[in-house]
Design an enzyme around this catalytic site. Structure first.
Site, PDB file in Angstrom:
ATOM      1  N   ARG A  10      -8.855   2.629 -10.660  1.00 45.73           N
ATOM      2  CA  ARG A  10      -8.943   4.052 -10.317  1.00 45.73           C
ATOM      3  C   ARG A  10      -7.586   4.710 -10.479  1.00 45.73           C
ATOM      4  O   ARG A  10      -6.548   4.057 -10.406  1.00 45.73           O
ATOM      5  CB  ARG A  10      -9.458   4.268  -8.892  1.00 45.73           C
ATOM      6  CG  ARG A  10      -8.517   3.786  -7.778  1.00 45.73           C
ATOM      7  CD  ARG A  10      -7.664   4.891  -7.182  1.00 45.73           C
ATOM      8  NE  ARG A  10      -6.662   4.365  -6.262  1.00 45.73           N
ATOM      9  CZ  ARG A  10      -5.434   4.056  -6.621  1.00 45.73           C
ATOM     10  NH1 ARG A  10      -5.033   4.190  -7.864  1.00 45.73           N
ATOM     11  NH2 ARG A  10      -4.571   3.603  -5.726  1.00 45.73           N
ATOM     12  N   HIS A  17      -1.861   8.544   0.845  1.00 45.66           N
ATOM     13  CA  HIS A  17      -1.548   8.206   2.233  1.00 45.66           C
ATOM     14  C   HIS A  17      -2.324   9.096   3.211  1.00 45.66           C
ATOM     15  O   HIS A  17      -1.813   9.469   4.260  1.00 45.66           O
ATOM     16  CB  HIS A  17      -0.028   8.259   2.483  1.00 45.66           C
ATOM     17  CG  HIS A  17       0.689   7.185   1.733  1.00 45.66           C
ATOM     18  ND1 HIS A  17       0.729   5.881   2.168  1.00 45.66           N
ATOM     19  CD2 HIS A  17       1.348   7.207   0.536  1.00 45.66           C
ATOM     20  CE1 HIS A  17       1.412   5.148   1.291  1.00 45.66           C
ATOM     21  NE2 HIS A  17       1.780   5.926   0.286  1.00 45.66           N
ATOM     22  N   ASP A  19      -5.948   8.277   3.322  1.00 45.69           N
ATOM     23  CA  ASP A  19      -7.221   7.555   3.554  1.00 45.69           C
ATOM     24  C   ASP A  19      -7.242   6.852   4.904  1.00 45.69           C
ATOM     25  O   ASP A  19      -8.209   6.982   5.661  1.00 45.69           O
ATOM     26  CB  ASP A  19      -7.584   6.601   2.386  1.00 45.69           C
ATOM     27  CG  ASP A  19      -6.615   5.463   2.116  1.00 45.69           C
ATOM     28  OD1 ASP A  19      -5.483   5.490   2.651  1.00 45.69           O
ATOM     29  OD2 ASP A  19      -6.996   4.539   1.368  1.00 45.69           O
ATOM     30  N   GLY A 100       0.180  -4.004 -10.958  1.00 46.19           N
ATOM     31  CA  GLY A 100       1.415  -3.464 -10.366  1.00 46.19           C
ATOM     32  C   GLY A 100       1.721  -2.048 -10.802  1.00 46.19           C
ATOM     33  O   GLY A 100       2.845  -1.589 -10.667  1.00 46.19           O
ATOM     34  N   ASP A 146      -9.230   2.706  -2.782  1.00 43.08           N
ATOM     35  CA  ASP A 146      -9.295   2.047  -4.087  1.00 43.08           C
ATOM     36  C   ASP A 146     -10.651   1.378  -4.292  1.00 43.08           C
ATOM     37  O   ASP A 146     -11.279   1.509  -5.344  1.00 43.08           O
ATOM     38  CB  ASP A 146      -8.182   1.004  -4.211  1.00 43.08           C
ATOM     39  CG  ASP A 146      -6.801   1.616  -3.989  1.00 43.08           C
ATOM     40  OD1 ASP A 146      -6.721   2.849  -3.891  1.00 43.08           O
ATOM     41  OD2 ASP A 146      -5.821   0.858  -3.917  1.00 43.08           O
ATOM     42  N   TYR A 195       4.692   0.421   3.146  1.00 45.28           N
ATOM     43  CA  TYR A 195       3.328   0.913   3.381  1.00 45.28           C
ATOM     44  C   TYR A 195       2.956   0.724   4.843  1.00 45.28           C
ATOM     45  O   TYR A 195       2.450   1.639   5.503  1.00 45.28           O
ATOM     46  CB  TYR A 195       2.348   0.149   2.481  1.00 45.28           C
ATOM     47  CG  TYR A 195       0.934   0.685   2.519  1.00 45.28           C
ATOM     48  CD1 TYR A 195       0.495   1.595   1.567  1.00 45.28           C
ATOM     49  CD2 TYR A 195       0.042   0.290   3.504  1.00 45.28           C
ATOM     50  CE1 TYR A 195      -0.795   2.082   1.590  1.00 45.28           C
ATOM     51  CE2 TYR A 195      -1.248   0.774   3.551  1.00 45.28           C
ATOM     52  CZ  TYR A 195      -1.672   1.669   2.581  1.00 45.28           C
ATOM     53  OH  TYR A 195      -2.949   2.161   2.613  1.00 45.28           O
TER      54      TYR A 195
HETATM   55  C1  GLA Z   1      -2.813   2.041  -1.803  1.00 39.74           C
HETATM   56  C2  GLA Z   1      -3.879   1.671  -0.764  1.00 39.74           C
HETATM   57  C3  GLA Z   1      -4.840   2.837  -0.549  1.00 39.74           C
HETATM   58  C4  GLA Z   1      -4.102   4.143  -0.267  1.00 39.74           C
HETATM   59  C5  GLA Z   1      -2.971   4.364  -1.272  1.00 39.74           C
HETATM   60  C6  GLA Z   1      -2.106   5.541  -0.916  1.00 39.74           C
HETATM   61  O1  GLA Z   1      -3.393   2.214  -3.049  1.00 39.74           O
HETATM   62  O2  GLA Z   1      -4.612   0.540  -1.177  1.00 39.74           O
HETATM   63  O3  GLA Z   1      -5.744   2.527   0.500  1.00 39.74           O
HETATM   64  O4  GLA Z   1      -3.626   4.169   1.060  1.00 39.74           O
HETATM   65  O5  GLA Z   1      -2.140   3.224  -1.399  1.00 39.74           O
HETATM   66  O6  GLA Z   1      -2.849   6.707  -0.974  1.00 39.74           O
END
Ligand code: GLA
Length: 334
Positions: A10, A17, A19, A100, A146, A195
């Site tokens: 996707r 940030h 979700d 990555g 995702d 994260y």
């Molecule tokens: C990663 C996480 C998602 C989301 C994004 C930031 O891809 O797997 O759940 O939090 O970062 O939007």
């Protein structure tokens, strides 16, 4: 009976940030994905990969997915641990999603594996199972964007996701728009620990002011810690930008959509602090190219890719020119 499963990667057009904070995001499944060909067999999972010499070879009961070798097999192990399949499987995985790059290669692998191993249930349940698998495999408390985009994608559409209700509204990608993903050249080094820290700060903010959706921005004054306040301001304003972006997309207003992407990048850079110099420079360069409406970092940040919204043909010589693709599916082969 041989079968074939496929799950797309996707790209997130806007809403990063948000979700895990019950917010809004607008990703789309892309025409890069992971395909598995194979069949039920014996009492072990044996999956070879066209991208890695070492196979994933696992028993049906997996205790510590995060300790599995080789590293790519951790995501397979996470799915096996969550799904607890009754039968073994032998097959081959082939992926076109770069690893990555922030394009959810691990989600595509998890979703494809779950379908290959016989998952039955709704697409939402599939996404939630694979989110748990990802958390087991990586130790990162990721959200479900995702896996949801991979499981629920639709051709020619982006997904406006409301993470409070796990509701999806499909929004057609305007036919004149082209989505181009360009790599910054940096892989996502700090992504894991940073994260976790960002998520904790967002939760600290929520504990003080409540959900960061539909909140009056003045309320953020109640947060004393400056960094926590900034993180909350990003999430709050990003939710608003996603809603406005969806409206602009529906109206075919690509100028407004592009401006919102640029504002999103600035907020991720200044308030959420997940950008890098390479990502900032790339956004700068792309947005000053003729025919580019806007660009922003996509995914967790700290390296990886920038997504650009452009006129057809504006960036002929770089990146991945992706189309919105259908969600994951599985079929038995004759
Ligand atoms: C990663 C996480 C998602 C989301 C994004 C930031 O891809 O797997 O759940 O939090 O970062 O939007």
């Amino acid at each position: 009976m041989r079968m074939r499963s496929h799950a797309p990667g996707r790209v997130n057009l806007i809403g990063d940030h948000t979700d895990y904070a019950g917010g809004l995001a607008m990703p789309m499944a892309i025409d890069l994905g992971t395909t598995i060909l194979g069949e039920a067999h014996g009492d072990r999972i044996v999956l070879r990969s066209k991208q890695d010499d070492e196979p994933a070879a696992l028993p049906l009961v997996v205790e510590r997915a995060e300790a599995t070798e080789p590293p790519w097999a951790r995501y397979v192990a996470g799915v096996v641990a969550e799904l607890a399949p009754e039968r073994g499987f032998i097959g081959v995985a082939d992926s076109t999603v770069p690893v990555g790059a922030g394009l959810a290669s691990s989600a595509a692998l998890e979703v494809s594996v779950a379908l290959a191993l016989g998952f039955t249930g709704s697409a939402r349940e599939l996404a939630l199972l694979c989110q748990r698998a990802e958390q087991r495999a990586s130790g990162v408390p990721c959200g479900v964007m995702d896996q949801l985009a991979s499981a629920c994608g639709r051709a020619d559409h982006a997904l406006l996701i409301d993470f409070a209700a796990l509701d999806i509204d499909y929004v057609a990608v305007p036919p004149s728009a082209e989505i181009v993903i360009v790599h910054s050249g940096e892989s996502r080094e700090l992504a894991e620990s940073a994260y976790e820290e960002r998520r904790a700060q967002t939760e600290a903010a929520t504990a003080i002011v409540g959900p960061l959706r539909d909140l009056d921005i003045e309320q953020l004054r109640r947060i004393d810690d400056a960094a926590v306040r900034q993180r909350a301001r990003h999430v709050l304003t990003e939710n608003e930008r996603v809603a406005r972006f969806a409206l602009a997309f529906r109206n075919g207003d690509l100028d407004t959509a592009g401006q919102l992407m640029v504002q999103s990048h600035q907020s991720l850079r200044d308030d959420f602090e997940v950008s890098t110099d390479a990502l900032d420079e790339l956004v700068e360069r792309l947005t000053s190219t003729d025919g580019v409406y806007g660009a922003r970092l996509t995914g967790a940040g700290f390296g990886g890719c920038v997504v650009a919204l452009c006129e057809r043909g504006a960036l002929p010589d770089e990146g991945w020119h992706v189309k919105a693709a259908a969600g994951a599916h599985v079929a038995e082969l004759a």
